[in-house]
Design an enzyme around this catalytic site. Structure first.
Site, short mmCIF file in Angstrom:
data_model
loop_
_atom_site.label_atom_id
_atom_site.label_comp_id
_atom_site.label_asym_id
_atom_site.label_seq_id
_atom_site.Cartn_x
_atom_site.Cartn_y
_atom_site.Cartn_z
N LYS A 164 47.38 32.71 45.45
CA LYS A 164 48.15 33.91 44.14
C LYS A 164 49.37 33.17 43.14
CE LYS A 164 47.04 38.83 42.77
NZ LYS A 164 46.97 39.97 43.66
N SER A 239 43.57 42.41 41.56
CA SER A 239 44.19 41.32 40.58
C SER A 239 44.25 39.89 41.64
CB SER A 239 45.42 41.65 41.07
OG SER A 239 46.07 41.77 42.02
N SER A 263 43.59 45.11 45.30
CA SER A 263 43.69 43.33 45.17
C SER A 263 42.82 42.33 45.89
CB SER A 263 45.07 43.45 44.22
OG SER A 263 44.89 44.43 42.81
#
Lengths: 578, 578
Positions: A164, A239, A263
């Site tokens: 990420k 996310s 997330s």
């Protein structure tokens, strides 16, 4: 009932257009950033190797309208060689074994994943950065190391891991979804990234995330939204949006996401893979960028996504036991990963949440719960129905703790560039805009959180409940931007219980997963429930993966993962590899 | 130099008399509480059994002037029977063994300790509550259990344990030093007290603590100050003031204190026993009363005091591994106590802090450090000199985090009764009176704390330092109310490192422990240093115990205790039993 009401109107109009979003957007200031964003986008385009480019049969917009299943397309149109398929449909542990045995080289493995991951990006828009050349060089070095030393460098030797973007990467822009941070070059890897690298992992992709990191979707000003690989008309979640997509598509063996309110689990569940939100402080988050520094009441955690529960276990075990995060980050618990054997089904008691009392799950999720509960019962698991107590207070407390600074840090980071606010950014900011907490208020919120944690802990201890099974969201993957309800995931952040989002192996079926007559007579308990339920139109969710989540007691991540292997591998017999 | 400057004047006058202490004291309101305080005091007086009363040779004030060593007096005047001496000079593990073997009954053991503890109280004023009758009944039940079942009830069967008053005790007043809480009856035991009880511990004494719990002394409006048993002109320390005195005097086998800035270590060090401040969240504090609920940046911890390091280990091990605090308090870490063997001296590297850069230690403490370092070196330990970095920032950050609510909660609790403020209460309140932090400020303080934690952790990892040795305070036990400098202990609360205050076996000697010529030419670095140093007049500290502290890495309480056994038992050969 099945008509779609656009989010822009009706229910949330007043909320989303209210006057309070002052001090954020500044079109003049933002203009200065546009060339930088263009440069950033171009670098991503340039990162797509010519030989990895997909020859689309028609414009992507049309494929979106057709609800294309990009994974099906990958196999049907043989976009990879048989060897590339074989490699990328192997688990991380198989990969390490095969490299160790000399069957594959790290370079072979790397190229296969880089190819598949680059295809994933072209269908789903999962990457913020691609750097295949750098990864290839690293893979070559690993092969040289093995040749020279006659052994592997570590337990992740040659495993392609996707990251990420918010996790600091040495020498690369790390913006965490804020345009204002586009000049922020991380001076070093985050602790977890460095550990993974030291253990032999290879990187080539940093993945998408939403503005502020606080959406269950991916909207940001650096790129288009990220799509669910099994139905590119749907959201990949957030996310850790890009992680969900790239891992589910098979573009990396393991992905590293982060989870403060759902997330890791939302993108795993929506996109089609498994994802673990570990208990706080088991993996280091040091070197990650977000607006949450110093917010430790309900902190963010890093966690793995993968197509195999065994790989989630392997990642956790070696990162902790061989990586020793506590040597680099004092915030990390000195808590080795314990060896826990797979439990026996008839010894287990699982409490099931069918409806959390806030938002009614949609038909495919209800089918998922029914199916899994039935199979668990057949396997001998003791199932208890569970209505989670004080759920409204729990979610309110979590949101108040997230936004306790009155959005001060988010405002600072957003206002730096004056970038346009994404709609779900406004949604999130709503919770903090009129907040004016004192420290004593904050201490009381912590005390409320602790009382809730003990209420749930007492329930589990006194009823000998080993795990809680629940939907990971009230729906399968929603359409982009249509994810408002965090309550299914955020409950377990507030409680700090390790939680595994897992695939049931089921996919949405427009013929089967319809609202019933009884559903039509339902009286909504809230506007958010009405909106979320109205957003589910069976025709629009073809092939969406049906996932649930399994939560265990605090710090018993090992037990959750071990039970996950029993449930996913043995009972449900889910196989996410082809 | 050696003249004593009364604390009331000179340096701190302006600070202590400033106008900001508004909204606390209310003489009219306080009047309503006086009868309740009198009743509370009378109950304590009534709790002293007739047969346990000490026949003082002269008024206690004269004994104070003579700096009486009450422990010496106890033996010299044979205030206990030989059997009582034998029992009360045994470790907790010996006690359990001897009860198990049928040598002693729980009642015999209980009576011996209750007698010795009641004597301790008469010399040192260590008790808030005495309930010998209740303890005796419990001991009788334990004997019955053993007789009926042929085994002990648990690993603390019959061990008399003293409890700091703030720890909630079922059915008893629990005021935590606040007169306003004199009507607060705890509905149940604190989790730790319940666990100890379930494991077989017997209670009969709840011990003194200062108003607000935030002094390194014992001043409160319920009782006179608590005294060091080895020199009753000196303070027993605080805030676990009574625990220090009763354990050091031998009135309980193990004591339970709490420590947010030094409150286990100061009383252990000053009074003459050992005390462990564990890493946060290893023992449960649920059911404890204080002003700090929800303040989790530098939280209070519970920790044991004892005359034997082995007993500290035993208490920690059984409370955690057999008590399972995580089943009753979700805040407790699921982190079993590990079996760690005593280290080998020549494998150890210990960093020594001789002077923390803020307040110069007094001559007896310097002698203590010199002596211990010399013996450690002789035993083969690798010693590194260590100047703790950023010490001012560290202490400032800790104090800012303690007082981050602008004293709101303390003010509420103090104003409830309008009770007079103790001088050290004012001292503590100073840090919070003008505070007006936002949540974002608070988050920044947390981030500063984490940076400091990592700075020290990096130092230890990179230099392969196993432990840090330092003074537990800049002086031996001060005179009552003369303890201002928290920095030696509080550093390790901020860093959250497990820290053992241990006796060196040395006592202050007025002939030896004098300021040198060089000392006289010293230029003070601060007013607090000047005050603290001026408070040390060699003539006034006869027999004061000389103690130090040993800190290990976070969550490695086991290693600290194991090294404590090596250092205290084997290298220094300290024996606190007669």
């Amino acid at each position: 009932m099945t008509d779609h009401i656009p989010i822009e109107d009706a229910l949330f109009e007043s909320l989303l257009t209210k006057e309070t979003f002052q001090g954020y957007e500044d079109p003049e200031k933002f203009k200065q950033y546009i060339p930088k964003i263009e440069q950033y986008k171009k670098a991503l385009e340039d990162g797509i190797l010519e030989e990895y480019k997909v020859d689309f049969p028609k414009p992507i917009e049309e494929l979106v309208d057709e609800q294309l299943d990009a994974v099906e397309y990958l196999y049907k149109h043989k976009l990879l060689t048989p060897e590339e398929f074989e490699i990328t449909d192997s688990t991380a542990t198989e990969i390490v074994k095969n490299i160790g045995d000399g069957k594959w080289t790290a370079v072979q493995v790397f190229k296969a994943f880089a190819h598949r991951g680059t295809i994933a990006h072209q269908f789903t828009n999962c990457a913020h950065q691609l750097f295949v050349d750098e990864g290839l060089k690293h893979a070559q070095k690993l092969d040289e190391y093995q040749k020279k030393n006659g052994k592997l460098i570590g337990p992740l030797h040659g495993v392609p891991i996707s990251l990420k973007e918010q996790s600091g990467y040495k020498g690369k822009i790390t913006h965490a979804g804020y345009v204002g941070l586009i000049d922020n070059i991380a001076p070093k890897h985050s602790v977890t990234t460095q550990i993974l690298s030291d253990l032999g992992a290879v990187f080539y992709i940093r993945t998408t995330q939403p503005q502020t990191l606080m959406h269950l979707c991916s909207g940001n000003n650096f790129s288009e939204k990220t799509k669910c690989p099994f139905n590119i008309a749907l959201s990949s979640g957030g996310s850790s949006s890009g992680e969900g997509a790239v891992v589910s598509f098979g573009g990396s063996a393991i992905g590293i996401g982060s989870d403060i309110g759902g997330s890791v689990r939302s993108p795993a569940a929506f996109s089609g893979c498994h994802g673990l939100r570990p208990t706080t402080r088991r993996l280091s988050t040091l070197g990650g960028v977000s607006s949450g520094a110093g917010q430790e009441s309900v902190p963010s955690v890093f966690g793995p996504l993968a197509r195999s529960i065994g790989d989630i276990e392997h990642m956790m075990k070696v990162t902790i036991n061989e990586g020793h995060p506590w040597d680099y980050d004092n915030w990390s618990l000195y808590m080795p990963w314990r060896e826990v054997s797979k439990p026996v089904a008839k010894d287990l008691t699982i409490a099931v949440i069918r409806d959390n009392g806030l938002v009614r799950p949609s038909p495919p999720i209800r089918r998922g719960v029914d199916t899994v509960v039935k199979k668990l019962k057949e396997a001998g698991v003791n199932i208890i129905e569970f209505n989670p107590p004080n759920i409204e207070l729990a979610i309110k407390t979590a949101v108040q703790l997230f936004a306790s600074d009155g959005n001060e840090k988010q405002r600072e980071l957003l206002a730096k560039s004056g970038e346009p606010l994404q709609m779900l950014t406004k949604w999130g900011l709503n919770y903090g805009e009129e907040v004016n907490y004192t420290i004593q208020d904050h201490r009381k919120l912590n005390a409320t959180r602790d009382a809730l944690r003990n209420e749930y802990n007492d329930y589990m201890v006194q009823n000998k409940v080993d795990f809680i099974l629940s939907p990971a969201y009230n729906n399968v993957a929603p359409r982009p931007t249509e994810a408002y309800n965090w309550s299914y995931t955020t409950l377990f952040n507030l409680l700090d219980l390790p939680t595994l989002a897992f695939q049931t192996g089921l996919k949405q079926d427009p013929e089967v997963d319809v609202w019933t007559e009884e559903d039509m007579r339902y009286e909504y308990r809230s506007k958010i429930e009405e909106l979320e339920n109205m957003n589910y139109n069976p025709e629009k969710f073809k092939h969406a993966p049906i996932a649930l989540q399994l939560s265990g007691r605090r710090y018993r991540d090992e037990e959750v993962v071990a039970a996950g292997k029993l449930i996913v591998d043995d009972i449900l017999k889910v196989n996410l590899f082809h």
